[in-house]
Design a protein around this motif. Structure first.
Motif, mmCIF file in Angstrom:
data_model
loop_
_atom_site.group_PDB
_atom_site.id
_atom_site.type_symbol
_atom_site.label_atom_id
_atom_site.label_comp_id
_atom_site.label_asym_id
_atom_site.label_seq_id
_atom_site.Cartn_x
_atom_site.Cartn_y
_atom_site.Cartn_z
ATOM 1 N N PHE A 34 0.827 -1.207 0.000
ATOM 2 C CA PHE A 34 0.000 0.000 0.000
ATOM 3 C C PHE A 34 0.862 1.257 0.000
ATOM 4 C CE2 PHE A 34 -4.692 0.375 1.312
ATOM 5 C CZ PHE A 34 -4.899 1.429 0.457
ATOM 6 N N GLY A 35 2.176 1.095 0.041
ATOM 7 C CA GLY A 35 3.072 2.241 0.009
ATOM 8 C C GLY A 35 3.104 3.048 1.285
ATOM 9 N N LYS A 36 2.755 2.408 2.414
ATOM 10 C CA LYS A 36 2.693 3.127 3.686
ATOM 11 C C LYS A 36 3.932 2.838 4.531
ATOM 12 C CE LYS A 36 -2.384 3.259 3.962
ATOM 13 N NZ LYS A 36 -3.566 2.964 4.819
ATOM 14 N N VAL A 37 3.950 3.396 5.729
ATOM 15 C CA VAL A 37 4.964 3.111 6.735
ATOM 16 C C VAL A 37 4.225 2.781 8.035
ATOM 17 C CG1 VAL A 37 6.720 4.568 5.685
ATOM 18 C CG2 VAL A 37 5.179 5.569 7.383
ATOM 19 N N PRO A 38 4.884 2.020 8.915
ATOM 20 C CA PRO A 38 6.279 1.593 8.895
ATOM 21 C C PRO A 38 6.487 0.302 8.119
ATOM 22 C CG PRO A 38 5.246 0.855 10.921
ATOM 23 C CD PRO A 38 4.202 1.662 10.196
ATOM 24 N N VAL A 39 7.754 0.117 7.726
ATOM 25 C CA VAL A 39 8.245 -1.160 7.220
ATOM 26 C C VAL A 39 9.542 -1.453 7.952
ATOM 27 C CG1 VAL A 39 9.157 -2.423 5.233
ATOM 28 C CG2 VAL A 39 7.202 -0.882 4.931
ATOM 29 N N LEU A 40 9.709 -2.701 8.360
ATOM 30 C CA LEU A 40 10.942 -3.129 9.018
ATOM 31 C C LEU A 40 11.593 -4.210 8.174
ATOM 32 C CD1 LEU A 40 12.295 -2.827 12.096
ATOM 33 C CD2 LEU A 40 11.695 -5.253 12.103
ATOM 34 N N VAL A 41 12.900 -4.081 7.979
ATOM 35 C CA VAL A 41 13.678 -5.131 7.303
ATOM 36 C C VAL A 41 14.728 -5.609 8.287
ATOM 37 C CG1 VAL A 41 15.194 -5.696 5.375
ATOM 38 C CG2 VAL A 41 13.274 -4.112 5.033
ATOM 39 N N ASP A 42 14.743 -6.918 8.536
ATOM 40 C CA ASP A 42 15.662 -7.498 9.503
ATOM 41 C C ASP A 42 16.100 -8.869 9.031
ATOM 42 O OD1 ASP A 42 17.146 -8.052 11.794
ATOM 43 O OD2 ASP A 42 15.410 -8.768 12.924
ATOM 44 N N ASP A 43 17.374 -8.984 8.693
ATOM 45 C CA ASP A 43 17.955 -10.281 8.336
ATOM 46 C C ASP A 43 17.154 -10.984 7.244
ATOM 47 O OD1 ASP A 43 19.827 -12.316 8.504
ATOM 48 O OD2 ASP A 43 18.742 -13.370 10.100
ATOM 49 N N GLY A 44 16.799 -10.228 6.201
ATOM 50 C CA GLY A 44 16.082 -10.805 5.069
ATOM 51 C C GLY A 44 14.572 -10.850 5.234
ATOM 52 N N LEU A 45 14.066 -10.526 6.417
ATOM 53 C CA LEU A 45 12.622 -10.508 6.669
ATOM 54 C C LEU A 45 12.103 -9.086 6.527
ATOM 55 C CD1 LEU A 45 10.011 -11.939 7.740
ATOM 56 C CD2 LEU A 45 10.768 -11.250 10.036
ATOM 57 N N THR A 46 11.047 -8.921 5.725
ATOM 58 C CA THR A 46 10.412 -7.623 5.553
ATOM 59 C C THR A 46 9.008 -7.695 6.132
ATOM 60 O OG1 THR A 46 11.675 -7.166 3.538
ATOM 61 C CG2 THR A 46 9.682 -5.867 3.896
ATOM 62 N N LEU A 47 8.692 -6.756 7.037
ATOM 63 C CA LEU A 47 7.389 -6.732 7.702
ATOM 64 C C LEU A 47 6.759 -5.352 7.600
ATOM 65 C CD1 LEU A 47 8.095 -8.566 11.102
ATOM 66 C CD2 LEU A 47 6.677 -9.420 9.223
ATOM 67 N N PHE A 48 5.439 -5.325 7.434
ATOM 68 C CA PHE A 48 4.693 -4.076 7.588
ATOM 69 C C PHE A 48 3.555 -4.328 8.576
ATOM 70 C CE2 PHE A 48 3.091 -6.214 3.767
ATOM 71 C CZ PHE A 48 1.717 -6.236 3.965
ATOM 72 N N GLU A 49 2.865 -3.277 8.975
ATOM 73 C CA GLU A 49 1.852 -3.220 10.028
ATOM 74 C C GLU A 49 2.530 -3.126 11.391
ATOM 75 O OE1 GLU A 49 -1.295 -2.571 9.719
ATOM 76 O OE2 GLU A 49 -1.279 -2.771 7.548
ATOM 77 N N SER A 50 2.262 -2.011 12.074
ATOM 78 C CA SER A 50 3.029 -1.667 13.269
ATOM 79 C C SER A 50 2.887 -2.685 14.398
ATOM 80 C CB SER A 50 2.632 -0.270 13.762
ATOM 81 O OG SER A 50 1.256 -0.191 14.060
ATOM 82 N N ALA A 51 1.695 -3.226 14.622
ATOM 83 C CA ALA A 51 1.532 -4.192 15.716
ATOM 84 C C ALA A 51 2.335 -5.452 15.444
ATOM 85 C CB ALA A 51 0.056 -4.517 15.920
ATOM 86 N N ALA A 52 2.303 -5.941 14.208
ATOM 87 C CA ALA A 52 3.058 -7.150 13.871
ATOM 88 C C ALA A 52 4.561 -6.910 14.024
ATOM 89 C CB ALA A 52 2.739 -7.583 12.441
ATOM 90 N N ILE A 53 5.030 -5.753 13.600
ATOM 91 C CA ILE A 53 6.456 -5.435 13.704
ATOM 92 C C ILE A 53 6.877 -5.350 15.173
ATOM 93 C CG2 ILE A 53 8.227 -3.711 13.225
ATOM 94 C CD1 ILE A 53 6.564 -2.885 10.764
ATOM 95 N N ALA A 54 6.107 -4.639 15.972
ATOM 96 C CA ALA A 54 6.468 -4.458 17.378
ATOM 97 C C ALA A 54 6.498 -5.794 18.110
ATOM 98 C CB ALA A 54 5.489 -3.500 18.050
ATOM 99 N N ARG A 55 5.510 -6.646 17.860
ATOM 100 C CA ARG A 55 5.490 -7.955 18.519
ATOM 101 C C ARG A 55 6.680 -8.798 18.085
ATOM 102 N NH1 ARG A 55 2.569 -11.624 18.630
ATOM 103 N NH2 ARG A 55 1.764 -11.934 20.741
#
Length: 209
Positions: free
Chosen positions: A49-70
């Motif tokens: 959807f072109g939004k933020v946040p996005v986290l990239v960590d060791d080859g894993l890309t995640l979006f949606e803030s609750a999923a990233i924080a958990r």
């Protein structure tokens, strides 16, 4: 290296705040949503959807803030911001859901119909309804919050990150908060981790200038 793609004053602050609370090393990259950078192909590959946040960590890309924080709390410091005991973890999860579905939702409706949506799609008549919905959500939160330091007494958790951040959004929208929630918001926003997170996001934005 963990990389956070964000934009100041957006949901990405929740993730920068979480990273700072966990004392993790990370790079902060600003996606200038105001200039349309979120719609560029490079970012659309990170977030559909072109939004933020996005986290990239060791080859894993995640979006949606609750999923990233958990993910961050579970992977890097189990028990610090997200309890390891099943019942306690579920209680944090319920407030994460409350923050994103009940408390944030009317604020985001206000934002969309004030400035975020294309002008032709805005419906100003919905704003009083959104304000009423927010007031009901704040009353519900105030009924649960009994004046202790954090949502779970002396233990600061991801629930406080998300609720505290959303209450700051309410303040930015000049929405009144019950006295107890205003004092709680001030405690949340005074934490060194959130101060550091705000600075990191602002510095990332300044690098684009």
């Amino acid at each position: 290296m963990i990389t956070l793609y964000g934009y100041p004053r957006s949901r990405s602050l929740r993730i920068a705040w979480t990273l700072e609370e966990l004392e993790l090393d990370y790079a902060c990259e600003c996606i200038d949503l105001a200039s349309g950078a979120g719609r560029q192909e490079a970012h659309l590959r990170r977030h559909p959807f072109g939004k933020v946040p996005v986290l990239v960590d060791d080859g894993l890309t995640l979006f949606e803030s609750a999923a990233i924080a958990r993910y961050l709390a579970e992977r890097y410091q189990p028990g610090r911001l997200l309890p390891t005991e099943t019942g306690a973890r579920a209680r944090v999860d319920q407030w994460l859901s409350f923050a994103t579905t009940e408390l944030e939702q009317p604020l985001w409706t206000m934002a969309k119909h004030c400035f975020a949506l294309p002008e032709a799609q805005r419906v100003p008549a919905i704003l009083p309804t959104a304000q009423w919905e927010l007031a009901q959500a704040l009353k519900a939160l105030a009924r649960r919050f009994d004046g202790e330091e954090w949502l779970f007494g002396e233990t600061f958790s991801l629930a406080d990150v998300f609720i505290g951040h959303t209450l700051e959004w309410a303040r930015a929208f000049e929405q009144p908060l019950p006295a107890g929630l205003e004092a709680y918001r001030e405690r949340c926003l005074a934490r060194p981790a959130v101060v550091a997170a705000i600075t990191r996001e602002q510095d990332a934005q300044a690098r684009l200038a």
